[in-house]
Structures are given as structure tokens and as C-alpha cells.
Scaffold this motif. Sequence first.
Motif, PDB file in Angstrom:
ATOM      1  N   GLN A  12       0.830  -1.207   0.000  1.00  0.00           N
ATOM      2  CA  GLN A  12       0.000   0.000   0.000  1.00  0.00           C
ATOM      3  C   GLN A  12       0.865   1.257   0.000  1.00  0.00           C
ATOM      4  O   GLN A  12       2.045   1.222   0.378  1.00  0.00           O
ATOM      5  N   THR A  13       0.274   2.347  -0.413  1.00  0.00           N
ATOM      6  CA  THR A  13       0.961   3.637  -0.377  1.00  0.00           C
ATOM      7  C   THR A  13       1.500   3.901   1.023  1.00  0.00           C
ATOM      8  O   THR A  13       0.793   3.702   2.011  1.00  0.00           O
ATOM      9  N   SER A 122      -0.321   0.167  -4.303  1.00  0.00           N
ATOM     10  CA  SER A 122      -1.740   0.487  -4.433  1.00  0.00           C
ATOM     11  C   SER A 122      -2.059   1.777  -3.691  1.00  0.00           C
ATOM     12  O   SER A 122      -1.490   2.076  -2.644  1.00  0.00           O
TER      13      SER A 122
END
Length: 123
Positions: A12-13, A122
Motif C-alpha cells: 500500500q501507499t 496500491s
Amino acid sequence: VQLQASGGGLVQTGGSLRLSCAASGRTFSTNALGWFRQAPGKEREFVASINWTGSSTYYADSVKGRFTISRDNAKNTVYLQMNSLKPEDTAVYYCAAATLPSLVVGSHLYKYWGQGTQVTVSS
């Protein structure tokens, strides 16, 4: 001679990943090593380089302060620690060994290339 990259994945970011690239067939202890990446539909771009002793490093502006390249000559391995990942970091990451011992940015000066490892960030 083979460079085997590993460590890619989905994150994830804001997350982190550590890529590794192990060389076999010959030692690269006197060669500069680097990381490049290629996103879909884009040209391959330079990410980071490290000189043969590991005393000097150089980064693309887009990753400076977030990525760290390092090497372990005893293990014939180069690493890329990636922190604070962003969706625009999504790409296939390639490790490479240069023909020179000093820092190298131009891809044409890298003779040996790994097969690439996918990094997907993502949002």
C-alpha cells in the motif's frame, strides 16, 4: 553469469519493500551496481547506483530520501530499501552490474542485467 532479483510484491501507499539482487557466476565486488525500473508504457529509468566499495551512492530525484541502495560484497548482493512508497513507484525493477567501479547512471554502461521483479503500490 546471472543476477537474480527478488523481494518485489504488492504494498500500500506509504509502505516499504526491500529488493535484493544476488549475483552468481562471477564476483562483482569491483563493479558499480545499480537499480533501474520500467513502468508500463514508459522507458526504463535509472533509480540508484552504488560504487564498488559501497562508499558512494547516487539516486534519481524521484526516489531521493525514500530509497537506499546498499551492497554486501561478501554475499555478491545489492539491495534497494524502498520506503514511503507511492503509486508512481509501480514498475518492474531491474538490478544491473556496470563495467566501471565508480557510480554509473547511464544504462548503456551496465553490462549485466537481472530478470526484474514487479513492485506494485496500491493507492
